[in-house]
Design an enzyme around this catalytic site. Sequence first.
Site, PDB file in Angstrom:
ATOM      1  CG  ASP A  29      -2.071   0.951   1.094  1.00 24.09           C
ATOM      2  OD1 ASP A  29      -3.214   0.496   0.958  1.00 24.09           O
ATOM      3  OD2 ASP A  29      -1.821   2.191   1.122  1.00 24.09           O
ATOM      4  CB  ILE A  30       0.778   4.307  -2.101  1.00 24.57           C
ATOM      5  CG1 ILE A  30       1.876   5.210  -2.607  1.00 24.57           C
ATOM      6  CG2 ILE A  30      -0.485   5.088  -1.784  1.00 24.57           C
ATOM      7  CD1 ILE A  30       1.618   5.780  -4.000  1.00 24.57           C
ATOM      8  CG  ASN A  86     -12.040  -1.013   3.916  1.00 21.58           C
ATOM      9  OD1 ASN A  86     -12.387  -1.483   4.989  1.00 21.58           O
ATOM     10  ND2 ASN A  86     -10.897  -0.356   3.764  1.00 21.58           N
ATOM     11  N   GLY A  92     -15.924   2.109   3.782  1.00 18.77           N
ATOM     12  CA  GLY A  92     -14.693   2.892   3.658  1.00 18.77           C
ATOM     13  C   GLY A  92     -13.910   2.609   2.394  1.00 18.77           C
ATOM     14  CD  GLN A  93     -14.663  -0.885  -2.664  1.00 21.37           C
ATOM     15  OE1 GLN A  93     -15.758  -1.288  -2.272  1.00 21.37           O
ATOM     16  NE2 GLN A  93     -14.045  -1.381  -3.716  1.00 21.37           N
ATOM     17  CG  HIS A  99      -8.600  -3.187  -2.439  1.00 19.17           C
ATOM     18  ND1 HIS A  99      -9.535  -2.481  -3.154  1.00 19.17           N
ATOM     19  CD2 HIS A  99      -8.441  -2.520  -1.273  1.00 19.17           C
ATOM     20  CE1 HIS A  99      -9.915  -1.422  -2.448  1.00 19.17           C
ATOM     21  NE2 HIS A  99      -9.270  -1.429  -1.300  1.00 19.17           N
ATOM     22  CG  HIS A 101      -6.849  -3.155   3.052  1.00 13.38           C
ATOM     23  ND1 HIS A 101      -6.145  -1.988   2.857  1.00 13.38           N
ATOM     24  CD2 HIS A 101      -8.075  -2.927   2.518  1.00 13.38           C
ATOM     25  CE1 HIS A 101      -6.907  -1.091   2.241  1.00 13.38           C
ATOM     26  NE2 HIS A 101      -8.095  -1.638   2.024  1.00 13.38           N
TER      27      HIS A 101
HETATM   28  P1  5GP Z   1      -9.763   1.151   0.300  1.00 10.88           P
HETATM   29  O1  5GP Z   1      -9.878   2.442   1.068  1.00 10.88           O
HETATM   30  O2  5GP Z   1     -10.459   1.261  -1.040  1.00 10.88           O
HETATM   31  O3  5GP Z   1     -10.163  -0.060   1.066  1.00 10.88           O
HETATM   32  O4  5GP Z   1      -8.219   0.944   0.045  1.00 10.88           O
HETATM   33  C1  5GP Z   1      -7.541   1.550  -0.992  1.00 10.88           C
HETATM   34  C2  5GP Z   1      -6.074   1.538  -0.623  1.00 10.88           C
HETATM   35  O5  5GP Z   1      -5.327   1.788  -1.782  1.00 10.88           O
HETATM   36  C3  5GP Z   1      -5.670   2.594   0.412  1.00 10.88           C
HETATM   37  O6  5GP Z   1      -5.120   1.965   1.566  1.00 10.88           O
HETATM   38  C4  5GP Z   1      -4.656   3.448  -0.327  1.00 10.88           C
HETATM   39  O7  5GP Z   1      -3.587   3.879   0.493  1.00 10.88           O
HETATM   40  C5  5GP Z   1      -4.184   2.536  -1.440  1.00 10.88           C
HETATM   41  N1  5GP Z   1      -3.764   3.211  -2.646  1.00 10.88           N
HETATM   42  C6  5GP Z   1      -4.402   4.220  -3.283  1.00 10.88           C
HETATM   43  N2  5GP Z   1      -3.733   4.590  -4.385  1.00 10.88           N
HETATM   44  C7  5GP Z   1      -2.645   3.783  -4.460  1.00 10.88           C
HETATM   45  C8  5GP Z   1      -1.559   3.675  -5.392  1.00 10.88           C
HETATM   46  O8  5GP Z   1      -1.472   4.395  -6.385  1.00 10.88           O
HETATM   47  N3  5GP Z   1      -0.627   2.720  -5.149  1.00 10.88           N
HETATM   48  C9  5GP Z   1      -0.703   1.900  -4.049  1.00 10.88           C
HETATM   49  N4  5GP Z   1       0.269   1.000  -3.914  1.00 10.88           N
HETATM   50  N5  5GP Z   1      -1.708   1.977  -3.157  1.00 10.88           N
HETATM   51  C10 5GP Z   1      -2.652   2.904  -3.365  1.00 10.88           C
END
Ligand code: 5GP
Length: 113
Positions: A29-30, A86, A92-93, A99, A101
Amino acid sequence: METIFSRIVKKEIPAKIVYEDEEILAFHDITPKAPIHILLIPKKPIPTLDAAGPEDTLLLGGLLQQAAQIARDLGVAEEGYRLVINTNENGGQTVYHLHVHLLAGRPLGWPPG
Ligand code: 5GP
């Protein structure tokens, strides 16, 4: 629909990849929320868990199996970790490409925020 994750699958934008096969990609994750924060995605762009169907059963199982394998490979399986999916707004998506986590490396609070 094109998302940041489908662009990572196509290698149009970089990611720190930890695992890849024909169906699954896993990368860091970034903005990590724990010392270890890996995202596992199907290469097939399923927007949310709610959009997955019976035809995705093996793929979903494969994501969980691979998450457990990565946790073992990183040496955190015994101390423990958490898998999170999520789903939609209240879940919280933020990225609408399914995906998982994988969070590890510190005690994780419960209930989540
Ligand atoms: P969500 O909030 O949809 O469950 O998780 C999305 C995740 O993607 C977040 O934890 C966010 O930090 C990560 N993320 C968003 N953009 C990027 C990216 O460009 N590269 C990577 N490696 N992770 C990302």
